[in-house]
Scaffold this motif. Sequence first.
Motif, PDB file in Angstrom:
ATOM      1  N   THR A   1      43.981  21.149  41.071  1.00  0.00           N
ATOM      2  CA  THR A   1      44.367  22.443  40.498  1.00  0.00           C
ATOM      3  C   THR A   1      43.582  22.717  39.228  1.00  0.00           C
ATOM      4  N   ARG A   2      43.430  21.722  38.385  1.00  0.00           N
ATOM      5  CA  ARG A   2      42.669  21.894  37.147  1.00  0.00           C
ATOM      6  C   ARG A   2      41.219  22.281  37.458  1.00  0.00           C
ATOM      7  N   SER A   3      40.589  21.564  38.387  1.00  0.00           N
ATOM      8  CA  SER A   3      39.193  21.861  38.717  1.00  0.00           C
ATOM      9  C   SER A   3      39.035  23.265  39.280  1.00  0.00           C
ATOM     10  N   ALA A   4      39.959  23.660  40.173  1.00  0.00           N
ATOM     11  CA  ALA A   4      39.869  24.996  40.760  1.00  0.00           C
ATOM     12  C   ALA A   4      40.083  26.078  39.712  1.00  0.00           C
ATOM     13  N   MET A   5      41.022  25.858  38.803  1.00  0.00           N
ATOM     14  CA  MET A   5      41.274  26.849  37.754  1.00  0.00           C
ATOM     15  C   MET A   5      40.061  26.993  36.839  1.00  0.00           C
ATOM     16  N   ILE A   6      39.465  25.869  36.433  1.00  0.00           N
ATOM     17  CA  ILE A   6      38.309  25.927  35.541  1.00  0.00           C
ATOM     18  C   ILE A   6      37.136  26.613  36.227  1.00  0.00           C
ATOM     19  N   GLU A   7      36.942  26.320  37.508  1.00  0.00           N
ATOM     20  CA  GLU A   7      35.845  26.957  38.238  1.00  0.00           C
ATOM     21  C   GLU A   7      36.029  28.465  38.330  1.00  0.00           C
ATOM     22  N   ASN A   8      37.255  28.915  38.599  1.00  0.00           N
ATOM     23  CA  ASN A   8      37.502  30.350  38.767  1.00  0.00           C
ATOM     24  C   ASN A   8      37.592  31.087  37.436  1.00  0.00           C
ATOM     25  N   LEU A   9      37.774  30.350  36.344  1.00  0.00           N
ATOM     26  CA  LEU A   9      37.787  31.009  35.035  1.00  0.00           C
ATOM     27  C   LEU A   9      36.457  31.677  34.722  1.00  0.00           C
ATOM     28  N   ARG A  10      35.374  31.178  35.345  1.00  0.00           N
ATOM     29  CA  ARG A  10      34.047  31.733  35.071  1.00  0.00           C
ATOM     30  C   ARG A  10      33.689  32.903  35.986  1.00  0.00           C
ATOM     31  N   LYS A  11      34.578  33.222  36.937  1.00  0.00           N
ATOM     32  CA  LYS A  11      34.253  34.290  37.878  1.00  0.00           C
ATOM     33  C   LYS A  11      34.226  35.660  37.177  1.00  0.00           C
ATOM     34  N   ASP A  12      33.414  36.564  37.728  1.00  0.00           N
ATOM     35  CA  ASP A  12      33.217  37.874  37.094  1.00  0.00           C
ATOM     36  C   ASP A  12      34.507  38.680  37.035  1.00  0.00           C
ATOM     37  N   HIS A  13      35.319  38.635  38.094  1.00  0.00           N
ATOM     38  CA  HIS A  13      36.515  39.483  38.100  1.00  0.00           C
ATOM     39  C   HIS A  13      37.527  39.005  37.051  1.00  0.00           C
ATOM     40  N   VAL A  14      37.551  37.686  36.751  1.00  0.00           N
ATOM     41  CA  VAL A  14      38.442  37.194  35.703  1.00  0.00           C
ATOM     42  C   VAL A  14      37.961  37.684  34.342  1.00  0.00           C
ATOM     43  N   LEU A  15      36.657  37.625  34.118  1.00  0.00           N
ATOM     44  CA  LEU A  15      36.107  38.143  32.861  1.00  0.00           C
ATOM     45  C   LEU A  15      36.351  39.637  32.730  1.00  0.00           C
ATOM     46  N   THR A  16      36.297  40.354  33.857  1.00  0.00           N
ATOM     47  CA  THR A  16      36.546  41.798  33.826  1.00  0.00           C
ATOM     48  C   THR A  16      37.990  42.095  33.447  1.00  0.00           C
ATOM     49  N   LEU A  17      38.940  41.331  34.035  1.00  0.00           N
ATOM     50  CA  LEU A  17      40.347  41.523  33.699  1.00  0.00           C
ATOM     51  C   LEU A  17      40.587  41.285  32.215  1.00  0.00           C
ATOM     52  N   ARG A  18      39.974  40.262  31.678  1.00  0.00           N
ATOM     53  CA  ARG A  18      40.153  39.981  30.259  1.00  0.00           C
ATOM     54  C   ARG A  18      39.518  41.067  29.390  1.00  0.00           C
ATOM     55  N   SER A  19      38.389  41.585  29.838  1.00  0.00           N
ATOM     56  CA  SER A  19      37.715  42.618  29.040  1.00  0.00           C
ATOM     57  C   SER A  19      38.522  43.910  28.992  1.00  0.00           C
ATOM     58  N   PHE A  20      39.351  44.141  30.028  1.00  0.00           N
ATOM     59  CA  PHE A  20      40.206  45.329  30.037  1.00  0.00           C
ATOM     60  C   PHE A  20      41.507  45.094  29.283  1.00  0.00           C
ATOM     61  N   GLY A  21      41.671  43.940  28.696  1.00  0.00           N
ATOM     62  CA  GLY A  21      42.853  43.672  27.890  1.00  0.00           C
ATOM     63  C   GLY A  21      44.082  43.268  28.668  1.00  0.00           C
ATOM     64  N   VAL A  22      43.916  42.805  29.904  1.00  0.00           N
ATOM     65  CA  VAL A  22      45.060  42.329  30.673  1.00  0.00           C
ATOM     66  C   VAL A  22      45.619  41.084  29.995  1.00  0.00           C
ATOM     67  N   PRO A  23      46.942  40.989  29.827  1.00  0.00           N
ATOM     68  CA  PRO A  23      47.517  39.821  29.157  1.00  0.00           C
ATOM     69  C   PRO A  23      47.122  38.515  29.851  1.00  0.00           C
ATOM     70  N   GLU A  24      46.946  37.476  29.031  1.00  0.00           N
ATOM     71  CA  GLU A  24      46.453  36.205  29.553  1.00  0.00           C
ATOM     72  C   GLU A  24      47.392  35.614  30.599  1.00  0.00           C
ATOM     73  N   ARG A  25      48.712  35.723  30.399  1.00  0.00           N
ATOM     74  CA  ARG A  25      49.647  35.154  31.365  1.00  0.00           C
ATOM     75  C   ARG A  25      49.558  35.866  32.709  1.00  0.00           C
ATOM     76  N   VAL A  26      49.260  37.184  32.696  1.00  0.00           N
ATOM     77  CA  VAL A  26      49.098  37.927  33.950  1.00  0.00           C
ATOM     78  C   VAL A  26      47.815  37.482  34.639  1.00  0.00           C
ATOM     79  N   VAL A  27      46.744  37.286  33.871  1.00  0.00           N
ATOM     80  CA  VAL A  27      45.482  36.831  34.450  1.00  0.00           C
ATOM     81  C   VAL A  27      45.656  35.463  35.105  1.00  0.00           C
TER      82      VAL A  27
END
Length: 343
Positions: free
Chosen positions: A225-251
Amino acid sequence: MGRQIIEGILRRTGAVLLVLFVLSLMIFVLARVVPGDPARMALGPSATAEQVAELQAEMGLDQPIIVQYGRYMGNALRGDLGQSLVTNRPVTDDIAEFLPATLELVLVTVVLVFVISVPLGVLTARYRDRWIDNAGRFFSLFGVTIPSFLFAVGLQLLAGTFFPNWPILGRVDYKLNAPDGPTGLLLIDSLAHGRFDVFVDAAQHLAFPALALAMAGIGQITRITRSAMIENLRKDHVLTLRSFGVPERVVVFRYLLKLSSIAPLTIMGLEFASLIGNAFVVEMVFGWGGFASYGLTAILQKDLNALMAVVLISGLFFIFANLLVDLALSLIDPRLRLRGAKA
């Protein structure tokens, strides 16, 4: 979508039947060619040659192996798995007695693995390279590297030292007169009969065996789970969600965890299936008397009918666990449905 799921179920069901046929044939042949006469082992060294020959004829061991297999599978399809040479009872009765104990232990173990490993994997990924991550990685490595029987013995010593009144042997206190129920699972049957005293006692008996059996799965699922989460943290759609100000717990919990659940869910399904056959060490340490211990006795005594039943049922759990995991993954990830439809 519904048609794709139905087609996937039918396709996988056909594969299940084929795998079961190959598995049953392989185990049947291997059980027959392994050295040792089951009839002689059942009757003991003092039996005469005539008695051994009579039991061999009764068991059909004097027939060609293909005839033996055809007779066995014909009876198995009618629900007759033969008679155990050790218990002198129908194997189906033995399974009905021993399987619920192991199934209850395994189900509680899987719940423990899920409840502990997934949040721990999320935390270690969320706070990467901090003290929480370091502690979580140490804990997961500890769980993966230490065998289950050492955890079982260690928990027994811990209970004897710090919790002397905590039950560590058996499933329930015999003085409580646990009710008989349709499932054979004490936690469910005790609640169905309103016996909360039995429920509490059975839960106490389950705690240490389930924890000992769960440690390896907790370590493995946490790391994945840790490895999968770290790998997906770098994905573009996750960065996009954060750039739009989506709360971290929702992301993390609405998007990232769902995306990262494919590998842990696959391993968890295989973990559930493997525990059915691999729980014998923990069962022996805690005097559990379940299906895994019954299978070990069948192997040591070369109880052919019981051995075949144990392997087939263990294989069924593996196959259907894979089937359920595939269906769950197809619901989580639409790409898998499309891939299955093209196939």
